[in-house]
Design an enzyme around this catalytic site. Structure first.
Site, PDB file in Angstrom:
ATOM      1  N   LYS A  32       1.283  -1.315  -0.028  1.00 15.95           N
ATOM      2  CA  LYS A  32       0.064   0.232  -0.098  1.00 15.95           C
ATOM      3  C   LYS A  32       0.732   1.742  -0.089  1.00 15.95           C
ATOM      4  O   LYS A  32       0.285   1.907  -0.296  1.00 15.95           O
ATOM      5  CB  LYS A  32      -0.932  -0.025   1.589  1.00 15.95           C
ATOM      6  CG  LYS A  32      -1.638   1.361   1.811  1.00 15.95           C
ATOM      7  CD  LYS A  32      -2.519   1.365   2.752  1.00 15.95           C
ATOM      8  CE  LYS A  32      -1.838   1.778   4.643  1.00 15.95           C
ATOM      9  NZ  LYS A  32      -1.501   2.791   3.659  1.00 15.95           N
ATOM     10  N   ASN A  33       1.644   1.114   0.749  1.00 19.06           N
ATOM     11  CA  ASN A  33       2.555   2.346   0.604  1.00 19.06           C
ATOM     12  C   ASN A  33       3.571   2.887   0.199  1.00 19.06           C
ATOM     13  O   ASN A  33       3.842   3.605   0.354  1.00 19.06           O
ATOM     14  CB  ASN A  33       3.134   2.460   2.727  1.00 19.06           C
ATOM     15  CG  ASN A  33       2.030   2.826   3.767  1.00 19.06           C
ATOM     16  OD1 ASN A  33       1.194   3.498   3.335  1.00 19.06           O
ATOM     17  ND2 ASN A  33       2.022   2.435   4.971  1.00 19.06           N
TER      18      ASN A  33
ATOM     19  N   CYS B  41      -5.436   8.021   8.652  1.00 19.78           N
ATOM     20  CA  CYS B  41      -5.855   7.106  10.132  1.00 19.78           C
ATOM     21  C   CYS B  41      -5.814   8.350  11.168  1.00 19.78           C
ATOM     22  O   CYS B  41      -4.800   9.009  11.282  1.00 19.78           O
ATOM     23  CB  CYS B  41      -4.898   5.833  10.074  1.00 19.78           C
ATOM     24  SG  CYS B  41      -5.587   4.458   9.378  1.00 19.78           S
TER      25      CYS B  41
ATOM     26  N   ARG C 265       0.839  14.290  13.180  1.00 20.01           N
ATOM     27  CA  ARG C 265       0.307  14.530  11.530  1.00 20.01           C
ATOM     28  C   ARG C 265       0.651  15.498  11.350  1.00 20.01           C
ATOM     29  O   ARG C 265      -0.250  16.051  10.492  1.00 20.01           O
ATOM     30  CB  ARG C 265      -0.790  12.662  11.614  1.00 20.01           C
ATOM     31  CG  ARG C 265      -0.566  11.744  11.259  1.00 20.01           C
ATOM     32  CD  ARG C 265      -1.217  10.517  10.840  1.00 20.01           C
ATOM     33  NE  ARG C 265      -0.237  10.506  10.185  1.00 20.01           N
ATOM     34  CZ  ARG C 265      -0.743   9.279   9.489  1.00 20.01           C
ATOM     35  NH1 ARG C 265      -1.932   9.106   8.697  1.00 20.01           N
ATOM     36  NH2 ARG C 265      -0.016   8.247   8.222  1.00 20.01           N
TER      37      ARG C 265
ATOM     38  N   ASP D  40       3.456   0.206  12.182  1.00 20.28           N
ATOM     39  CA  ASP D  40       2.613  -0.298  11.828  1.00 20.28           C
ATOM     40  C   ASP D  40       2.514  -1.665  11.563  1.00 20.28           C
ATOM     41  O   ASP D  40       1.516  -2.171  11.853  1.00 20.28           O
ATOM     42  CB  ASP D  40       3.209  -0.686  10.204  1.00 20.28           C
ATOM     43  CG  ASP D  40       2.900   1.004  10.095  1.00 20.28           C
ATOM     44  OD1 ASP D  40       2.334   2.258  10.274  1.00 20.28           O
ATOM     45  OD2 ASP D  40       2.842   1.463   8.582  1.00 20.28           O
TER      46      ASP D  40
ATOM     47  N   ARG E  77      -8.598  -0.938   4.110  1.00 23.04           N
ATOM     48  CA  ARG E  77      -7.962   0.649   3.206  1.00 23.04           C
ATOM     49  C   ARG E  77      -6.442  -0.295   2.995  1.00 23.04           C
ATOM     50  O   ARG E  77      -5.947   0.537   2.497  1.00 23.04           O
ATOM     51  CB  ARG E  77      -7.929   1.119   4.455  1.00 23.04           C
ATOM     52  CG  ARG E  77      -9.255   2.647   4.903  1.00 23.04           C
ATOM     53  CD  ARG E  77      -9.305   3.029   5.819  1.00 23.04           C
ATOM     54  NE  ARG E  77      -7.687   4.417   5.629  1.00 23.04           N
ATOM     55  CZ  ARG E  77      -7.617   5.676   5.295  1.00 23.04           C
ATOM     56  NH1 ARG E  77      -8.180   5.606   6.878  1.00 23.04           N
ATOM     57  NH2 ARG E  77      -6.557   6.405   5.115  1.00 23.04           N
TER      58      ARG E  77
END
Ligand code: EPU
Length: 434
Positions: free
Chosen positions: A28-29, A123, A128, A317, A410
């Protein structure tokens, strides 16, 4: 995958009976940034091993709103055509739901000389901030106007200027954003204190293959010589294997499997997790692109202290999934989450399931194990904690209901089908929860 979907999971009550293989999908990232990188291209490109997950679909919608044509060629394979790119405003609704939308600002500002974007979402795992992005753009000669909706950033005379930028925190998305901004900037950009994640290296190598001049990838100083738009005609990028998905499944294997083979992964990207699990007593076999966990069923794991760290340290993560492992380890473990201050919110529900946990402050927690867990109704607070709850539900006795599955969707493709293939009783129930 509707909002309010939930999983009903029949727990194994601590038994290690799951058996089979899991194939790891694209990261994903990485793919979110490669998609954003399409803005740097004058023509077209093809991407394979693209995970079919909510965040990818959101990013594709965002790019379509800018004028990029995106076609799905088949499952996990997409073609992008960038000639029609003409819009510098990011769709507000999508950006607010997708933290990675911030990465689009770099290439868009570099290409069109202007970008308009709202406060980015994603999220809820701490503050952030985006200060690194704003100060970096200013260094490259852009002016920033902030209003109630978000930001308008304009490059002076329509072109970003190469600059030397020091990141006061190692940030994955800031490193990626400024690599991409540098590709179309005038002159040389030098980025210092860069993040080292393999997803960044993979993105940079792909851009280089298509004409970019980036050196120092995988080190803390990255230099980019600005140039022309990239050319992707006839080129295909295969998304890197998702190390966080592989790591999550490795923890699943340690806790619940008689025999689990994790295929199409990159074990060298999981050195930290493998070192921790091995130290705790998990038996792991490693091949070129696979990892295997075999349990006799009566193993005792030892407690550990874990501190999250930028790559190649222990990934934030995997902190929540690893905490589930530690509830089953013998002794007292200590978790120190150093990257985000909002990432221990999931502990409360673990306590309700029977785990002996104590949150000391917004960064630190203690776990005493091993404790059997009992099935409960739990609500995922974010993507990775959601996956951790699924793990907790699998080791618990009786049935658990995991709500807010949309968070898990997600980042993990068809997770329930894959877990069911190992012999787990897991069902997705769609619609409003009572
Ligand atoms: N930070 C600042 N200022 C900024 C940006 C970041 O101070 O302008 C700080 C953050 O507050 C944090 C640290 O820098 O303390 C590192 O955050 P980073 O910017 O690296 O996080 P991110 O780029 O927003 C990416 C991943 C996250 C992953 C982190 C850390 C994406 C889209 N997201 O986030 O992934 O946790 O790096 O590895 O790449 C996930 O996949 O579930 C996820 C949250």
């Amino acid at each position: 995958m509707a909002k309010d979907d939930r999983f009903i999971i029949t727990g194994l009550g601590g038994a290690k009976t799951l058996r089979g293989e899991l194939v790891i999908g694209g990261a994903k990232n990485e793919v979110l940034k490669v998609l954003a990188g399409s803005i740097l291209f004058c023509d077209e490109l093809t991407l394979t091993n693209v995970p079919e997950i909510e965040d990818v679909w959101r990013m594709i919608e965002l790019l379509k709103g800018l004028g990029i044509k995106v076609r799905q060629l088949e499952k996990n394979k997409y073609h992008l055509e960038t000639k029609g790119l003409n819009n510098f405003s990011l769709a507000s609704e999508i950006s607010k739901k997708l933290r990675a939308s911030i990465v689009v600002t770099g290439p868009l500002l570099a290409r069109l000389g202007k970008v308009v974007f709202p406060y980015p979402g994603g999220c809820v795992i701490g503050k952030r901030p985006i200060d690194l992005f704003l100060s970096g753009f200013e260094k490259m000669g852009a002016t920033i106007t902030e209003n109630e909706e978000g930001f308008v950033i304009e490059a002076s005379r329509g072109k970003l200027q190469g600059a030397e930028i020091f990141f006061k925190n190692q940030s994955v998305t800031a490193t990626e954003t400024f690599i991409m901004a540098g590709v179309l900037a005038e002159g040389q950009t030098v980025l210092k204190n860069c993040a080292l994640e393999p997803e960044i290296v993979s993105l940079g190598e792909w851009l280089n293959e298509c004409g970019a001049k980036i050196t120092g990838l995988g080190t803390s100083t990255i230099t980019i010589h600005g140039g022309d738009l990239l050319v992707g005609e006839g080129k295909t990028h295969e998304t890197l294997a998702d190390r966080i998905e592989a790591g999550s499944f490795l923890i699943l294997g340690a806790l619940t499997a008689a025999d689990l083979l994790i295929k199409k992964c990159r074990p060298e990207h999981l050195d930290a997790l493998i070192a921790y699990l091995s130290e705790a007593g998990v038996k792991i076999e490693i091949g070129f692109d696979w990892i295997k966990v075999i349990n006799k069923g009566d193993e005792k794991f030892t407690a550990l202290d874990v501190k999250t760290h930028e790559y190649p340290g222990f990934p934030t993560d995997l902190q929540a999934p690893f905490a589930i492992f530690l509830t089953q380890a013998d002794g007292q473990s200590y978790i120190f989450e150093t990257i985000f201050e909002g990432r221990l919110n999931y502990f409360e529900a673990l306590g309700r399931m029977g785990a002996k946990v104590k949150v000391l402050d917004s960064h630190r927690a203690i776990i005493d194990g091993p404790t059997p867990l009992s099935g409960r109704e739990i609500e995922s607070p974010d993507l990775r904690a959601g996956l951790a709850y699924v793990l907790a539900a699998i080791i618990a006795s009786d049935e658990s209901v995991v709500h807010n599955v949309e968070y898990i969707d997600r980042g993990y493709e068809e997770i329930e089908k894959r877990l069911a293939s190992l012999g787990l009783d897991i069902k997705r129930i769609s619609g409003n929860c009572s």
